[in-house]
Write an enzyme that holds these catalytic residues in place. Structure first.
Site, PDB file in Angstrom:
ATOM      1  N   ILE A  12       0.840  -1.209   0.000  1.00 35.37           N
ATOM      2  CA  ILE A  12       0.000   0.000   0.000  1.00 35.37           C
ATOM      3  C   ILE A  12       0.874   1.258   0.000  1.00 35.37           C
ATOM      4  O   ILE A  12       0.620   2.212  -0.752  1.00 35.37           O
ATOM      5  CB  ILE A  12      -0.965  -0.018   1.210  1.00 35.37           C
ATOM      6  N   PHE A  80       2.904   3.366   7.480  1.00 31.42           N
ATOM      7  CA  PHE A  80       2.423   2.068   6.986  1.00 31.42           C
ATOM      8  C   PHE A  80       3.206   0.899   7.580  1.00 31.42           C
ATOM      9  O   PHE A  80       2.737  -0.235   7.519  1.00 31.42           O
ATOM     10  CB  PHE A  80       2.600   1.987   5.455  1.00 31.42           C
ATOM     11  N   SER A 124      -7.170  -0.492  10.251  1.00 25.13           N
ATOM     12  CA  SER A 124      -7.834  -1.595   9.554  1.00 25.13           C
ATOM     13  C   SER A 124      -9.254  -1.764  10.067  1.00 25.13           C
ATOM     14  O   SER A 124      -9.539  -1.471  11.238  1.00 25.13           O
ATOM     15  CB  SER A 124      -7.040  -2.876   9.836  1.00 25.13           C
ATOM     16  N   TYR A 150      -2.442  -9.444  15.491  1.00 25.26           N
ATOM     17  CA  TYR A 150      -2.269  -8.377  14.504  1.00 25.26           C
ATOM     18  C   TYR A 150      -3.373  -7.326  14.668  1.00 25.26           C
ATOM     19  O   TYR A 150      -3.105  -6.127  14.779  1.00 25.26           O
ATOM     20  CB  TYR A 150      -2.306  -8.945  13.077  1.00 25.26           C
ATOM     21  N   LYS A 154      -3.430  -3.073  15.893  1.00 26.88           N
ATOM     22  CA  LYS A 154      -4.040  -1.921  15.204  1.00 26.88           C
ATOM     23  C   LYS A 154      -4.942  -1.161  16.173  1.00 26.88           C
ATOM     24  O   LYS A 154      -4.936   0.065  16.236  1.00 26.88           O
ATOM     25  CB  LYS A 154      -4.853  -2.380  13.994  1.00 26.88           C
ATOM     26  N   GLY A 293     -12.516 -18.003  12.491  1.00 29.88           N
ATOM     27  CA  GLY A 293     -12.322 -16.560  12.707  1.00 29.88           C
ATOM     28  C   GLY A 293     -12.970 -15.685  11.652  1.00 29.88           C
ATOM     29  O   GLY A 293     -13.035 -14.466  11.815  1.00 29.88           O
TER      30      GLY A 293
HETATM   31  P1  NAD Z   1       3.374  -4.611   3.457  1.00 35.04           P
HETATM   32  O1  NAD Z   1       3.924  -5.698   4.312  1.00 35.04           O
HETATM   33  O2  NAD Z   1       3.419  -4.779   1.995  1.00 35.04           O
HETATM   34  O3  NAD Z   1       4.086  -3.236   3.835  1.00 35.04           O
HETATM   35  C1  NAD Z   1       4.553  -2.934   5.126  1.00 35.04           C
HETATM   36  C2  NAD Z   1       6.001  -2.497   5.008  1.00 35.04           C
HETATM   37  O4  NAD Z   1       6.502  -2.198   6.320  1.00 35.04           O
HETATM   38  C3  NAD Z   1       6.896  -3.571   4.414  1.00 35.04           C
HETATM   39  O5  NAD Z   1       7.592  -3.037   3.306  1.00 35.04           O
HETATM   40  C4  NAD Z   1       7.839  -3.945   5.545  1.00 35.04           C
HETATM   41  O6  NAD Z   1       9.114  -4.289   5.064  1.00 35.04           O
HETATM   42  C5  NAD Z   1       7.833  -2.691   6.407  1.00 35.04           C
HETATM   43  N1  NAD Z   1       8.117  -2.886   7.830  1.00 35.04           N
HETATM   44  C6  NAD Z   1       7.525  -3.752   8.683  1.00 35.04           C
HETATM   45  N2  NAD Z   1       8.038  -3.617   9.924  1.00 35.04           N
HETATM   46  C7  NAD Z   1       8.971  -2.633   9.847  1.00 35.04           C
HETATM   47  C8  NAD Z   1       9.852  -2.028  10.787  1.00 35.04           C
HETATM   48  N3  NAD Z   1       9.890  -2.422  12.063  1.00 35.04           N
HETATM   49  N4  NAD Z   1      10.669  -1.045  10.366  1.00 35.04           N
HETATM   50  C9  NAD Z   1      10.670  -0.644   9.080  1.00 35.04           C
HETATM   51  N5  NAD Z   1       9.859  -1.172   8.150  1.00 35.04           N
HETATM   52  C10 NAD Z   1       9.018  -2.157   8.526  1.00 35.04           C
HETATM   53  O7  NAD Z   1       1.886  -4.359   3.950  1.00 35.04           O
HETATM   54  P2  NAD Z   1       0.744  -3.461   3.292  1.00 35.04           P
HETATM   55  O8  NAD Z   1      -0.319  -4.375   2.814  1.00 35.04           O
HETATM   56  O9  NAD Z   1       1.320  -2.466   2.383  1.00 35.04           O
HETATM   57  O10 NAD Z   1       0.192  -2.756   4.589  1.00 35.04           O
HETATM   58  C11 NAD Z   1       0.610  -1.470   4.984  1.00 35.04           C
HETATM   59  C12 NAD Z   1      -0.079  -1.105   6.278  1.00 35.04           C
HETATM   60  O11 NAD Z   1      -1.484  -1.166   6.087  1.00 35.04           O
HETATM   61  C13 NAD Z   1       0.251  -2.066   7.420  1.00 35.04           C
HETATM   62  O12 NAD Z   1       0.372  -1.315   8.614  1.00 35.04           O
HETATM   63  C14 NAD Z   1      -0.970  -2.956   7.478  1.00 35.04           C
HETATM   64  O13 NAD Z   1      -1.183  -3.454   8.761  1.00 35.04           O
HETATM   65  C15 NAD Z   1      -2.068  -1.987   7.078  1.00 35.04           C
HETATM   66  N6  NAD Z   1      -3.249  -2.673   6.517  1.00 35.04           N
HETATM   67  C16 NAD Z   1      -3.078  -3.505   5.438  1.00 35.04           C
HETATM   68  C17 NAD Z   1      -4.187  -4.183   4.918  1.00 35.04           C
HETATM   69  C18 NAD Z   1      -4.041  -5.112   3.751  1.00 35.04           C
HETATM   70  O14 NAD Z   1      -4.958  -5.885   3.488  1.00 35.04           O
HETATM   71  N7  NAD Z   1      -2.955  -5.083   2.997  1.00 35.04           N
HETATM   72  C19 NAD Z   1      -5.452  -4.009   5.498  1.00 35.04           C
HETATM   73  C20 NAD Z   1      -5.575  -3.139   6.573  1.00 35.04           C
HETATM   74  C21 NAD Z   1      -4.460  -2.469   7.083  1.00 35.04           C
HETATM   75  C1  UD1 Z   2      -8.161 -10.773   6.506  1.00 30.18           C
HETATM   76  C2  UD1 Z   2      -7.864 -10.386   7.939  1.00 30.18           C
HETATM   77  C3  UD1 Z   2      -7.843  -8.885   8.076  1.00 30.18           C
HETATM   78  C4  UD1 Z   2      -6.908  -8.261   7.055  1.00 30.18           C
HETATM   79  C5  UD1 Z   2      -7.344  -8.722   5.656  1.00 30.18           C
HETATM   80  C6  UD1 Z   2      -6.509  -8.176   4.550  1.00 30.18           C
HETATM   81  C7  UD1 Z   2      -8.798 -12.209   9.278  1.00 30.18           C
HETATM   82  C8  UD1 Z   2      -9.842 -12.595  10.271  1.00 30.18           C
HETATM   83  N1  UD1 Z   2      -8.862 -10.955   8.823  1.00 30.18           N
HETATM   84  O1  UD1 Z   2      -9.464 -10.350   6.196  1.00 30.18           O
HETATM   85  O2  UD1 Z   2      -7.412  -8.526   9.370  1.00 30.18           O
HETATM   86  O3  UD1 Z   2      -6.971  -6.855   7.149  1.00 30.18           O
HETATM   87  O4  UD1 Z   2      -7.278 -10.147   5.617  1.00 30.18           O
HETATM   88  O5  UD1 Z   2      -5.172  -8.560   4.685  1.00 30.18           O
HETATM   89  O6  UD1 Z   2      -7.957 -13.010   8.903  1.00 30.18           O
HETATM   90  N2  UD1 Z   2     -11.173 -16.838   1.206  1.00 30.18           N
HETATM   91  C9  UD1 Z   2     -11.432 -18.051   0.585  1.00 30.18           C
HETATM   92  N3  UD1 Z   2     -10.375 -18.784   0.134  1.00 30.18           N
HETATM   93  C10 UD1 Z   2      -9.075 -18.384   0.295  1.00 30.18           C
HETATM   94  C11 UD1 Z   2      -8.826 -17.138   0.921  1.00 30.18           C
HETATM   95  C12 UD1 Z   2      -9.902 -16.391   1.372  1.00 30.18           C
HETATM   96  O7  UD1 Z   2     -12.573 -18.454   0.434  1.00 30.18           O
HETATM   97  O8  UD1 Z   2      -8.164 -19.100  -0.113  1.00 30.18           O
HETATM   98  C13 UD1 Z   2     -12.310 -16.030   1.669  1.00 30.18           C
HETATM   99  C14 UD1 Z   2     -12.304 -15.796   3.171  1.00 30.18           C
HETATM  100  O9  UD1 Z   2     -13.008 -16.786   3.837  1.00 30.18           O
HETATM  101  C15 UD1 Z   2     -12.991 -14.430   3.245  1.00 30.18           C
HETATM  102  C16 UD1 Z   2     -12.661 -13.752   1.915  1.00 30.18           C
HETATM  103  O10 UD1 Z   2     -12.210 -14.767   1.048  1.00 30.18           O
HETATM  104  O11 UD1 Z   2     -14.364 -14.610   3.295  1.00 30.18           O
HETATM  105  C17 UD1 Z   2     -11.571 -12.711   2.054  1.00 30.18           C
HETATM  106  O12 UD1 Z   2     -10.482 -13.293   2.752  1.00 30.18           O
HETATM  107  P1  UD1 Z   2      -9.121 -12.499   3.006  1.00 30.18           P
HETATM  108  O13 UD1 Z   2      -8.606 -11.954   1.729  1.00 30.18           O
HETATM  109  O14 UD1 Z   2      -8.243 -13.403   3.802  1.00 30.18           O
HETATM  110  O15 UD1 Z   2      -9.567 -11.243   3.879  1.00 30.18           O
HETATM  111  P2  UD1 Z   2     -10.383 -11.184   5.257  1.00 30.18           P
HETATM  112  O16 UD1 Z   2     -10.579 -12.531   5.815  1.00 30.18           O
HETATM  113  O17 UD1 Z   2     -11.578 -10.342   5.048  1.00 30.18           O
END
Ligand code: NAD
Ligand code: UD1
Length: 331
Positions: A12, A80, A124, A150, A154, A293
């Site tokens: 992101i 991030f 999140s 995790y 948050k 979960g």
């Molecule tokens: P990502 O893992 O691709 O990016 C996170 C980055 O942080 C990585 O490049 C990693 O190397 C770096 N990092 C981790 N710990 C570190 C540290 N101690 N010092 C320096 N760098 C560090 O993840 P993302 O999907 O881009 O997510 C970014 C943020 O958004 C995260 O905080 C994540 O929890 C939050 N978030 C992500 C999602 C999702 O589905 N991707 C959903 C909700 C929230």
């Molecule tokens: C999960 C995390 C959430 C995180 C998000 C994005 C949990 C409880 N929540 O959400 O904290 O922010 O990922 O990283 O784990 N599914 C399948 N088959 C698969 C994979 C997923 O059917 O192989 C379904 C899951 O049951 C769910 C949906 O797809 O219903 C989305 O799953 P996923 O992408 O893992 O996201 P979340 O579970 O919503």
């Protein structure tokens, strides 16, 4: 305006860096590369014709972090950096609490020491836990029945930010609560490509499409949802990234949280069907037991962000699949 982006080579963060550079912001990135690659910087440069300054450091290394704040004056921090694998966090809670909480506290202390008071934090939808209703609005109580370490990091970080904003009203803090980010930049040059067997739906679908995994397991088809499979609010990462730029203008004294989502839930089965349509061939899949979960369905009520950030999503799940296929073709 100079922006410090922690985690800026991640999935992101890199998309937000692209938007920031395109809008003329100066960007410095901090990342320890625990979950991203240095080559992302070249890809960012190809997209924007600009290369951000990069510091390969760990947020846990406080003296080095202090030095970065001494060397540059930042107007704003976008935070991030963090570990985010849900299942791993349950197996390694101390690593997750240390990395995400200590890393954030170090960052906040440096910000306070150097009078940098503007912060946008990656939160999140997981902070809502299990509120008992599927449509999440920001005024719901957070922290109830969060199922992973995790998710708890948050929630705890949001609580720390609230306390800080009360103690020091100079701070202007926005937490953006992401729903399910998918897709990547339409250039196909940056995106998310996790190693090993993915947990999340979108990367799993992609690995099946590439033939690296035999079939997708759809976890549960007996939920009380329209087609029996779980529904989520999938948001294109470029829309999500733009939400961060909109949030900059809304920063004001105190702590404020906004949902970033589309407001429209999509089922797992609908995701599979959309992918098949875009890709022009069937995606092998089967129904499997529910995953522990998982909530049956939840989605964002994004009206607060629509109104106060003057932001809304424009891209669809079809766009996300198209852009992800393009990213994979570039690998
Ligand atoms: P990502 O893992 O691709 O990016 C996170 C980055 O942080 C990585 O490049 C990693 O190397 C770096 N990092 C981790 N710990 C570190 C540290 N101690 N010092 C320096 N760098 C560090 O993840 P993302 O999907 O881009 O997510 C970014 C943020 O958004 C995260 O905080 C994540 O929890 C939050 N978030 C992500 C999602 C999702 O589905 N991707 C959903 C909700 C929230
Ligand atoms: C999960 C995390 C959430 C995180 C998000 C994005 C949990 C409880 N929540 O959400 O904290 O922010 O990922 O990283 O784990 N599914 C399948 N088959 C698969 C994979 C997923 O059917 O192989 C379904 C899951 O049951 C769910 C949906 O797809 O219903 C989305 O799953 P996923 O992408 O893992 O996201 P979340 O579970 O919503």
């Amino acid at each position: 305006m100079k922006v410090l982006v922690t985690g800026g080579t991640g999935y992101i963060g890199s998309h937000v860096v692209v938007e920031l550079l395109n809008q003329g912001y100066e960007v410095e990135i901090i990342d320890n590369l625990v979950n991203s690659k240095i080559t992302v910087l070249d890809q960012i440069e190809k997209i924007t014709n600009k290369k951000p300054i990069f510091h390969q450091i760990d947020l846990l290394d406080k003296p080095v972090l202090e030095q970065i704040f001494t060397n540059s004056h930042f107007d704003l921090v976008m935070h991030f950096a963090g570990l985010k694998a849900v299942a791993e966090s349950v197996e390694q809670p101390l690593r997750y609490y240390n990395n995400n909480l200590t890393g954030t506290i170090n960052l906040l202390e440096c910000m306070e020491n150097h009078h940098v008071y503007n912060l946008i934090f990656s939160s999140s939808a997981t902070v809502y836990g299990n509120p008992g209703i599927p449509e999440y609005t920001e005024n719901l109580e957070t922290g109830h029945n969060i199922s992973s370490s995790y998710g708890k990091t948050k929630y705890m970080i949001e609580e720390i930010l609230k306390d800080l904003a009360i103690a020091n009203p100079n701070f202007n803090i926005i937490a953006l609560r992401y729903f399910n980010p998918i897709g990547n930049h339409p250039s196909g040059l940056i995106g998310e490509d996790p190693n090993g067997i993915p947990n999340n739906l979108m990367p799993y679908i992609m690995k099946v499409a590439k033939g690296e995994l035999p079939e997708l397991s759809i976890y549960g088809n007996d939920y009380s949802t329209p087609d029996g499979t779980c529904r989520r609010d999938y948001i294109h990462v470029v829309d999500l990234a733009k939400g961060h730029l909109s949030a900059i203008d809304a920063l004001e004294s105190g702590f404020k949280a906004y949902n970033l989502g589309t407001g429209s839930p999509v089922s797992v089965l609908e995701m599979v069907q959309t992918f098949e349509k875009i890709n022009g061939k069937p995606l092998p899949h089967k129904f499997s037991p529910r995953r522990a979960g998982d909530l049956p369905e939840f989605w964002a009520n994004p009206s607060l962000a629509n109104r106060e950030l003057n932001w809304q999503t424009t891209l669809t799940t079809e766009d996300a699949f198209r852009d992800t296929i393009s990213f994979i073709e570039h690998q």
